[in-house]
Design a protein around this motif. Sequence first.
Motif, PDB file in Angstrom:
ATOM      1  N   ASP A  14       0.860  -1.148  -0.040  1.00 31.56           N
ATOM      2  CA  ASP A  14       0.169   0.099   0.038  1.00 31.56           C
ATOM      3  C   ASP A  14       0.912   1.151  -0.107  1.00 31.56           C
ATOM      4  OD1 ASP A  14       0.901  -0.281   2.368  1.00 31.56           O
ATOM      5  OD2 ASP A  14      -0.811   0.052   3.600  1.00 31.56           O
ATOM      6  N   SER A  15       2.214   1.065   0.131  1.00 33.60           N
ATOM      7  CA  SER A  15       2.946   2.005   0.250  1.00 33.60           C
ATOM      8  C   SER A  15       3.922   2.414  -1.156  1.00 33.60           C
ATOM      9  CB  SER A  15       4.004   2.189   1.454  1.00 33.60           C
ATOM     10  OG  SER A  15       4.727   1.157   1.358  1.00 33.60           O
ATOM     11  N   ASP A  16       4.411   0.968  -1.666  1.00 30.93           N
ATOM     12  CA  ASP A  16       5.264   1.178  -2.666  1.00 30.93           C
ATOM     13  C   ASP A  16       4.509   0.831  -4.047  1.00 30.93           C
ATOM     14  OD1 ASP A  16       7.593   1.085  -4.456  1.00 30.93           O
ATOM     15  OD2 ASP A  16       8.487  -0.535  -3.673  1.00 30.93           O
ATOM     16  N   LYS A  17       3.744   1.262  -4.413  1.00 32.99           N
ATOM     17  CA  LYS A  17       2.866   0.965  -5.466  1.00 32.99           C
ATOM     18  C   LYS A  17       2.995   1.813  -6.674  1.00 32.99           C
ATOM     19  CE  LYS A  17      -1.617   2.254  -3.738  1.00 32.99           C
ATOM     20  NZ  LYS A  17      -2.820   1.774  -3.580  1.00 32.99           N
ATOM     21  N   TRP A  18       2.834   1.564  -7.797  1.00 30.82           N
ATOM     22  CA  TRP A  18       2.731   2.341  -9.070  1.00 30.82           C
ATOM     23  C   TRP A  18       1.425   2.221  -9.456  1.00 30.82           C
ATOM     24  CZ3 TRP A  18       7.969   2.271 -12.266  1.00 30.82           C
ATOM     25  CH2 TRP A  18       9.003   3.060 -11.386  1.00 30.82           C
ATOM     26  N   ILE A  19       0.943   0.793  -9.971  1.00 34.08           N
ATOM     27  CA  ILE A  19      -0.453   0.498 -10.398  1.00 34.08           C
ATOM     28  C   ILE A  19      -1.189   0.019  -9.642  1.00 34.08           C
ATOM     29  CG2 ILE A  19      -1.459  -0.756 -12.127  1.00 34.08           C
ATOM     30  CD1 ILE A  19       0.917  -0.077 -13.902  1.00 34.08           C
ATOM     31  N   GLY A  20      -0.716  -1.374  -9.018  1.00 32.05           N
ATOM     32  CA  GLY A  20      -1.470  -2.097  -8.131  1.00 32.05           C
ATOM     33  C   GLY A  20      -0.873  -2.441  -7.144  1.00 32.05           C
ATOM     34  N   GLY A  21       0.365  -2.282  -6.850  1.00 33.96           N
ATOM     35  CA  GLY A  21       0.920  -2.793  -5.635  1.00 33.96           C
ATOM     36  C   GLY A  21       1.774  -4.142  -5.754  1.00 33.96           C
ATOM     37  N   VAL A  22       1.679  -4.588  -6.760  1.00 30.17           N
ATOM     38  CA  VAL A  22       2.142  -6.195  -6.856  1.00 30.17           C
ATOM     39  C   VAL A  22       3.672  -6.249  -6.610  1.00 30.17           C
ATOM     40  CG1 VAL A  22       2.309  -8.133  -8.448  1.00 30.17           C
ATOM     41  CG2 VAL A  22       0.227  -6.688  -8.331  1.00 30.17           C
ATOM     42  N   CYS A  23       4.206  -5.382  -7.518  1.00 37.01           N
ATOM     43  CA  CYS A  23       5.818  -5.440  -7.523  1.00 37.01           C
ATOM     44  C   CYS A  23       6.260  -4.733  -6.279  1.00 37.01           C
ATOM     45  CB  CYS A  23       6.138  -4.603  -8.638  1.00 37.01           C
ATOM     46  SG  CYS A  23       5.965  -5.159 -10.373  1.00 37.01           S
ATOM     47  N   TRP A  59      -2.544  -9.232  -9.349  1.00 33.91           N
ATOM     48  CA  TRP A  59      -3.477  -8.304  -8.988  1.00 33.91           C
ATOM     49  C   TRP A  59      -4.514  -8.813  -8.409  1.00 33.91           C
ATOM     50  CZ3 TRP A  59      -3.862  -3.005 -12.176  1.00 33.91           C
ATOM     51  CH2 TRP A  59      -4.656  -2.158 -11.224  1.00 33.91           C
ATOM     52  N   ILE A  60      -5.330  -9.726  -8.963  1.00 35.62           N
ATOM     53  CA  ILE A  60      -6.473 -10.307  -8.543  1.00 35.62           C
ATOM     54  C   ILE A  60      -6.378 -11.124  -7.471  1.00 35.62           C
ATOM     55  CG2 ILE A  60      -8.139 -11.828  -9.258  1.00 35.62           C
ATOM     56  CD1 ILE A  60      -8.021 -10.647 -12.155  1.00 35.62           C
ATOM     57  N   PHE A  61      -5.398 -12.022  -7.140  1.00 40.83           N
ATOM     58  CA  PHE A  61      -5.285 -13.270  -6.329  1.00 40.83           C
ATOM     59  C   PHE A  61      -4.357 -12.947  -5.246  1.00 40.83           C
ATOM     60  CE2 PHE A  61      -6.536 -15.569 -10.354  1.00 40.83           C
ATOM     61  CZ  PHE A  61      -7.696 -16.119  -9.866  1.00 40.83           C
ATOM     62  N   VAL A  62      -3.495 -11.982  -5.439  1.00 42.15           N
ATOM     63  CA  VAL A  62      -2.735 -11.518  -4.273  1.00 42.15           C
ATOM     64  C   VAL A  62      -3.473 -10.656  -3.310  1.00 42.15           C
ATOM     65  CG1 VAL A  62      -0.412 -10.415  -3.265  1.00 42.15           C
ATOM     66  CG2 VAL A  62      -0.592 -12.121  -5.302  1.00 42.15           C
ATOM     67  N   PRO A  63      -3.801 -10.876  -2.060  1.00 37.67           N
ATOM     68  CA  PRO A  63      -4.350  -9.743  -1.202  1.00 37.67           C
ATOM     69  C   PRO A  63      -3.809  -8.806  -0.944  1.00 37.67           C
ATOM     70  CG  PRO A  63      -3.706 -11.621  -0.008  1.00 37.67           C
ATOM     71  CD  PRO A  63      -3.277 -11.977  -1.498  1.00 37.67           C
ATOM     72  N   ALA A  64      -4.836  -7.830  -0.696  1.00 37.74           N
ATOM     73  CA  ALA A  64      -4.114  -6.207  -0.167  1.00 37.74           C
ATOM     74  C   ALA A  64      -3.945  -6.585   1.173  1.00 37.74           C
ATOM     75  CB  ALA A  64      -5.275  -5.359  -0.605  1.00 37.74           C
ATOM     76  N   ARG A  65      -2.856  -5.754   1.698  1.00 36.79           N
ATOM     77  CA  ARG A  65      -2.252  -5.575   3.206  1.00 36.79           C
ATOM     78  C   ARG A  65      -3.282  -5.011   3.763  1.00 36.79           C
ATOM     79  NH1 ARG A  65       2.884  -3.324   3.168  1.00 36.79           N
ATOM     80  NH2 ARG A  65       3.581  -5.516   2.793  1.00 36.79           N
ATOM     81  N   THR A  66      -3.873  -5.432   5.000  1.00 35.07           N
ATOM     82  CA  THR A  66      -4.683  -4.972   5.697  1.00 35.07           C
ATOM     83  C   THR A  66      -3.982  -4.385   7.054  1.00 35.07           C
ATOM     84  OG1 THR A  66      -5.083  -7.073   6.904  1.00 35.07           O
ATOM     85  CG2 THR A  66      -6.657  -6.512   5.003  1.00 35.07           C
ATOM     86  N   ASN A  67      -4.241  -3.265   7.420  1.00 37.26           N
ATOM     87  CA  ASN A  67      -3.435  -2.553   8.465  1.00 37.26           C
ATOM     88  C   ASN A  67      -4.180  -2.701   9.796  1.00 37.26           C
ATOM     89  OD1 ASN A  67      -1.621  -1.477   6.750  1.00 37.26           O
ATOM     90  ND2 ASN A  67      -2.781   0.477   6.526  1.00 37.26           N
TER      91      ASN A  67
END
Length: 70
Positions: A14-23, A59-67
């Motif tokens: 959620d901090s180092d992202k350009w498009i979706g945060g995958v990389c 982007w679809i299958f890797v979950p977003a980080r929850t704080n």
Amino acid sequence: MNEQNWLQNLTRSDSDKWIGGVCGGLGESSPIPAWAWRLLFVTLVICFGTGILLYILLWIFVPARTNKGI
């Protein structure tokens, strides 16, 4: 960083992202920096065209980080 479970802790950044945060998430979870992941995806797009499909699937299958705790 424990090498055996870096894939289990993989989340989109959620901090180092350009498009979706995958990389950014791959860079935070693995010993390979985010810029190298971005270079790999761009190379796959230019050479084989599969980088876009792979990035979208991650982007679809890797979950977003929850704080938690905030």
